[in-house]
Design a protein around this motif. Structure first.
Motif, PDB file in Angstrom:
ATOM      1  N   LEU A  66       0.754   5.626  -6.469  1.00  0.00           N
ATOM      2  CA  LEU A  66       0.657   4.380  -6.160  1.00  0.00           C
ATOM      3  C   LEU A  66       1.664   4.326  -5.013  1.00  0.00           C
ATOM      4  CD1 LEU A  66      -2.260   2.806  -5.670  1.00  0.00           C
ATOM      5  CD2 LEU A  66      -0.978   0.671  -6.435  1.00  0.00           C
ATOM      6  N   MET A  89      -7.296   6.412  -2.795  1.00  0.00           N
ATOM      7  CA  MET A  89      -6.406   5.557  -4.077  1.00  0.00           C
ATOM      8  C   MET A  89      -6.158   6.789  -5.123  1.00  0.00           C
ATOM      9  SD  MET A  89      -6.290   2.770  -3.641  1.00  0.00           S
ATOM     10  CE  MET A  89      -6.437   1.653  -4.585  1.00  0.00           C
ATOM     11  N   SER A  93      -5.553   4.653 -10.516  1.00  0.00           N
ATOM     12  CA  SER A  93      -5.130   3.514  -9.971  1.00  0.00           C
ATOM     13  C   SER A  93      -6.456   2.604  -9.297  1.00  0.00           C
ATOM     14  CB  SER A  93      -4.860   3.860  -8.526  1.00  0.00           C
ATOM     15  OG  SER A  93      -5.869   4.392  -7.394  1.00  0.00           O
ATOM     16  N   ASN A 104      -5.012  -2.432  -6.365  1.00  0.00           N
ATOM     17  CA  ASN A 104      -4.031  -1.371  -6.016  1.00  0.00           C
ATOM     18  C   ASN A 104      -4.853  -1.045  -4.268  1.00  0.00           C
ATOM     19  OD1 ASN A 104      -3.092  -1.354  -8.104  1.00  0.00           O
ATOM     20  ND2 ASN A 104      -4.318   0.328  -9.056  1.00  0.00           N
ATOM     21  N   VAL A 108      -2.232  -1.463  -0.899  1.00  0.00           N
ATOM     22  CA  VAL A 108      -2.873  -0.455  -0.766  1.00  0.00           C
ATOM     23  C   VAL A 108      -2.690  -0.776   1.351  1.00  0.00           C
ATOM     24  CG1 VAL A 108      -3.247   1.796   0.389  1.00  0.00           C
ATOM     25  CG2 VAL A 108      -2.790   1.302  -2.261  1.00  0.00           C
TER      26      VAL A 108
END
Length: 281
Positions: A66, A89, A93, A104, A108
């Protein structure tokens, strides 16, 4: 629709509205300079987890983290003005639960400034796609050959031949109905990709699929010919920059060894002498 058609950046709804219209132009980017090169020409720029293989020398995308995706996402964001930015992704994750995926994906989006994320998987990802879409996270789906599942597939093999076509078709319908705004079809038979494109309501983006898809995507380093030993069937080389770079590096090395570089025009003279009155000679 073209990325340069308006002053504002394209959004997931803009891309979704391109279904059946002018084909979407999509490429990957991992750095600011490349993002600046592709932005005027592309509708979608994907910060792909292929960065692990292209820039980090990994054997597959499995080892991408990540943090790696966010580092490259931030770099690409600095180079874009028009194209929709989507970030992959990475493996591990998002598969555990919709909640993990949301945590997650939200991170991001917040840290990179991307407008959407991409997840691999069909029917198995339906609840996750639905969960994310309901919470303001636009999702691009990815079915067919999903590189993060390469070990399960036994290699980078064509998916959807013969009776297996129904599985891919079902996956495409499932992600569309779950709320994905577009879906990548990778390494599937041309006729199957054409049929899926005709049947589902969201844009299909092909890579090793069909010219009938609503858009096409390639890894930018592949189409520029930066890697001479990697020539998958679905990649067209639009340049051979790897060969050009190799020749340039060889010329540099030769001139250094022959003491022809640096030449006079590449070095600096002594500072001119100072004379009375502050003038220089």
């Amino acid at each position: 629709m073209s990325a340069t058609a308006g002053s504002k950046a394209l959004t997931p709804p803009d891309v979704a509205a391109c279904k059946g219209e002018k084909p979407l132009v999509c490429l990957t980017a991992y750095t600011t300079p490349v993002a600046r090169l592709v932005d005027p020409h592309c509708d979608v720029v994907l910060v792909g987890d292929s960065v692990g293989m292209v820039l980090h020398g990994l054997q597959s995308t499995i080892g991408v983290t990540l943090d790696m995706m966010m580092l490259h996402g931030k770099a690409v964001r600095r180079g874009l003005e028009h194209a929709l930015m989507v970030v992959d992704m990475p493996f591990g994750s998002y598969e555990e639960s919709p909640e993990q995926a949301f945590r997650n994906a939200a991170r991001v989006m917040a840290e990179t400034g991307c407008a959407a994320v991409k997840l691999e998987g069909g029917e198995a990802m339906v609840s996750t796609i639905r969960f994310l879409a309901a919470r303001g996270v636009p999702v691009m789906a990815h079915v067919g050959l999903t590189p993060q599942a390469v070990n399960a597939f036994g290699g980078y093999k064509v998916q959807g031949r013969g009776e297996d076509a129904q599985r891919i078709r079902h996956d495409a319908f499932a992600v569309a109905e779950a709320g994905a705004f577009a879906v990548v079809l990778e390494k599937v038979p041309e006729a199957l990709a054409r049929r899926i494109t005709e049947e589902i309501a969201i844009p299909t983006i092909g890579i090793g699929a069909s010219p009938a898809c609503d858009g096409q995507i390639l890894v930018v380093d592949d189409m520029l010919g930066l890697f001479g030993d990697f020539r998958p069937k679905f990649v067209k080389r639009y340049a051979e920059l790897g060969e050009t770079a190799s020749e340039a590096i060889a010329s540099y090395a030769r001139e250094v060894r022959e003491r022809r570089f640096p030449a006079a025009e590449h070095v600096f003279a002594d500072a001119p002498e100072t004379v009375k009155g502050g003038e220089t000679a």
